[in-house]
Motif scaffolding. Structure first.
Motif, PDB file in Angstrom:
ATOM      1  N   ASP A  31       0.854  -1.326  -0.178  1.00  0.00           N
ATOM      2  CA  ASP A  31      -0.732   0.243  -0.166  1.00  0.00           C
ATOM      3  C   ASP A  31       1.218   0.981  -0.283  1.00  0.00           C
ATOM      4  O   ASP A  31       0.557   2.568  -0.580  1.00  0.00           O
ATOM      5  N   LEU A  32       2.315   1.077   0.609  1.00  0.00           N
ATOM      6  CA  LEU A  32       2.668   2.337   0.626  1.00  0.00           C
ATOM      7  C   LEU A  32       3.604   2.721  -0.759  1.00  0.00           C
ATOM      8  O   LEU A  32       3.369   3.609  -1.082  1.00  0.00           O
ATOM      9  N   PHE A  33       3.795   1.543  -1.022  1.00  0.00           N
ATOM     10  CA  PHE A  33       4.840   1.396  -2.739  1.00  0.00           C
ATOM     11  C   PHE A  33       3.508   2.290  -3.121  1.00  0.00           C
ATOM     12  O   PHE A  33       3.397   2.426  -4.251  1.00  0.00           O
ATOM     13  N   ALA A  34       2.320   2.091  -3.509  1.00  0.00           N
ATOM     14  CA  ALA A  34       1.460   2.001  -4.076  1.00  0.00           C
ATOM     15  C   ALA A  34       1.108   3.726  -4.018  1.00  0.00           C
ATOM     16  O   ALA A  34       0.833   4.622  -4.989  1.00  0.00           O
ATOM     17  N   GLU A  35       1.308   4.362  -2.929  1.00  0.00           N
ATOM     18  CA  GLU A  35       0.653   5.673  -2.678  1.00  0.00           C
ATOM     19  C   GLU A  35       1.693   6.344  -3.273  1.00  0.00           C
ATOM     20  O   GLU A  35       1.096   7.863  -3.684  1.00  0.00           O
ATOM     21  N   LEU A  36       2.885   6.166  -3.311  1.00  0.00           N
ATOM     22  CA  LEU A  36       4.053   6.522  -4.354  1.00  0.00           C
ATOM     23  C   LEU A  36       3.967   6.523  -5.953  1.00  0.00           C
ATOM     24  O   LEU A  36       4.615   7.204  -6.245  1.00  0.00           O
ATOM     25  N   GLY A  37       2.794   5.887  -6.335  1.00  0.00           N
ATOM     26  CA  GLY A  37       2.440   5.316  -7.514  1.00  0.00           C
ATOM     27  C   GLY A  37       2.948   4.776  -8.022  1.00  0.00           C
ATOM     28  O   GLY A  37       2.984   4.110  -9.378  1.00  0.00           O
ATOM     29  N   VAL A  38       3.309   3.585  -7.874  1.00  0.00           N
ATOM     30  CA  VAL A  38       4.476   2.228  -8.290  1.00  0.00           C
ATOM     31  C   VAL A  38       3.263   1.285  -8.027  1.00  0.00           C
ATOM     32  O   VAL A  38       1.644   1.164  -7.368  1.00  0.00           O
ATOM     33  N   THR A  39       2.955   0.915  -9.708  1.00  0.00           N
ATOM     34  CA  THR A  39       2.422  -0.228  -9.856  1.00  0.00           C
ATOM     35  C   THR A  39       2.607  -1.313  -9.047  1.00  0.00           C
ATOM     36  O   THR A  39       3.386  -2.089  -9.014  1.00  0.00           O
ATOM     37  N   ASN A 186       9.955  -5.129   9.958  1.00  0.00           N
ATOM     38  CA  ASN A 186       8.191  -4.798  10.175  1.00  0.00           C
ATOM     39  C   ASN A 186       8.382  -4.930  11.323  1.00  0.00           C
ATOM     40  O   ASN A 186       7.409  -5.437  11.847  1.00  0.00           O
ATOM     41  N   ALA A 187       8.796  -5.361  12.394  1.00  0.00           N
ATOM     42  CA  ALA A 187       9.096  -5.574  13.913  1.00  0.00           C
ATOM     43  C   ALA A 187       8.211  -4.074  14.129  1.00  0.00           C
ATOM     44  O   ALA A 187       7.297  -4.741  15.340  1.00  0.00           O
ATOM     45  N   LEU A 193       7.321   2.119   8.865  1.00  0.00           N
ATOM     46  CA  LEU A 193       7.782   1.526   7.105  1.00  0.00           C
ATOM     47  C   LEU A 193       8.449   2.481   6.213  1.00  0.00           C
ATOM     48  O   LEU A 193       8.749   2.523   5.714  1.00  0.00           O
ATOM     49  N   ARG A 194       7.256   3.814   6.719  1.00  0.00           N
ATOM     50  CA  ARG A 194       7.319   5.062   5.483  1.00  0.00           C
ATOM     51  C   ARG A 194       8.631   4.876   4.605  1.00  0.00           C
ATOM     52  O   ARG A 194       8.922   5.120   3.830  1.00  0.00           O
ATOM     53  N   PRO A 195       9.853   5.435   6.313  1.00  0.00           N
ATOM     54  CA  PRO A 195      11.285   5.741   5.886  1.00  0.00           C
ATOM     55  C   PRO A 195      11.897   5.039   4.971  1.00  0.00           C
ATOM     56  O   PRO A 195      12.224   4.981   4.295  1.00  0.00           O
ATOM     57  N   GLN A 196      11.437   3.512   5.038  1.00  0.00           N
ATOM     58  CA  GLN A 196      12.324   2.310   4.661  1.00  0.00           C
ATOM     59  C   GLN A 196      11.270   2.220   2.862  1.00  0.00           C
ATOM     60  O   GLN A 196      12.476   2.255   2.205  1.00  0.00           O
ATOM     61  N   VAL A 197      10.546   2.579   2.886  1.00  0.00           N
ATOM     62  CA  VAL A 197      10.057   2.393   1.958  1.00  0.00           C
ATOM     63  C   VAL A 197      10.298   3.418   0.310  1.00  0.00           C
ATOM     64  O   VAL A 197      10.784   3.701  -0.470  1.00  0.00           O
TER      65      VAL A 197
END
Length: 212
Positions: A31-39, A186-187, A193-197
């Motif tokens: 979902d976080l990648f999708a928020e950045l526009g990734v398919t 993801n512990a 998660l956001r900065p890692q993504v």
């Protein structure tokens, strides 16, 4: 008559395979990648479409397992079939032999059609099914087993013993990490998660640019 030269297939877009064990948080990362526009091309979503009413997988599943695993309203009787395949490894292999080639074909078609700089292939059983070759890079979402069991219990109400059986049917944590090019820890919570993504997204944009 001389043979016509064969044309090589066009190069596919850059692809990152996302995987992780049950309860690791793959969906949150996707979902976080999708928020950045990734398919995001999701194997689970494709599987559900294939087994929904009218889905292409229903006829071969019916032939392999009988009409009792089908429902008029939902297509596949998922709880019944899940119970059957987890109790019988041979049944699980029969189901995988039906679904996995169909899922792979549709994922490859979706990837070929993608116009973005890179795509994310969300494949929960990537390591188990030997599909790491579908992507240029493998991203594993990792979390301790106890935390994964607790997450699945909160989400689905499954008892810890049932979650452990599912975990035992999947690749081990060590096997997934051995296949990984990148790992997301993801512990913690979603905020962690956001900065890692974001960092990986920047890296993948660079790699995708070099791939073209």
């Amino acid at each position: 008559m001389a043979e016509l030269p064969t044309q090589a297939p066009p190069p596919r877009p850059y692809a990152v395979a996302l995987t992780g064990g049950i309860g690791s948080g793959k969906s949150a990362v996707a979902d976080l990648f999708a928020e950045l526009g990734v398919t995001v091309i999701d194997a689970d979503a494709i599987s559900h479409a294939l087994t929904a009413p009218g889905g292409a997988a229903l006829a071969p599943i019916n032939a392999a397992f009988g009409a009792e695993v089908l429902c008029a309203n939902t297509g596949l009787n998922r709880p019944l079939l899940r119970e059957r395949v987890f109790a019988d490894p041979a049944a699980r292999r029969r189901l995988e032999a039906i679904l996995h080639p169909m899922i792979r074909e549709r994922m490859q078609a979706a990837l070929a059609a993608d116009q973005g700089p890179y795509a994310l292939l969300a494949i929960p059983l990537l390591v188990e099914t030997g599909q790491t070759g579908l992507a240029d890079r493998v991203l594993v979402v990792d979390a301790p087993e106890a935390l994964r069991i607790a997450r699945v219990g909160r989400r689905s109400g499954l008892a810890p013993a049932a979650v452990r059986r599912i975990i035992a049917s999947q690749a081990t944590r060590a096997e997934r990490l051995a296949a990984a090019d990148d790992v997301i820890d993801n512990a913690g919570d979603r905020a962690a998660l956001r900065p890692q993504v974001a960092a990986l997204h920047a890296r993948y944009l660079d790699l995708a640019g070099a791939h073209r």
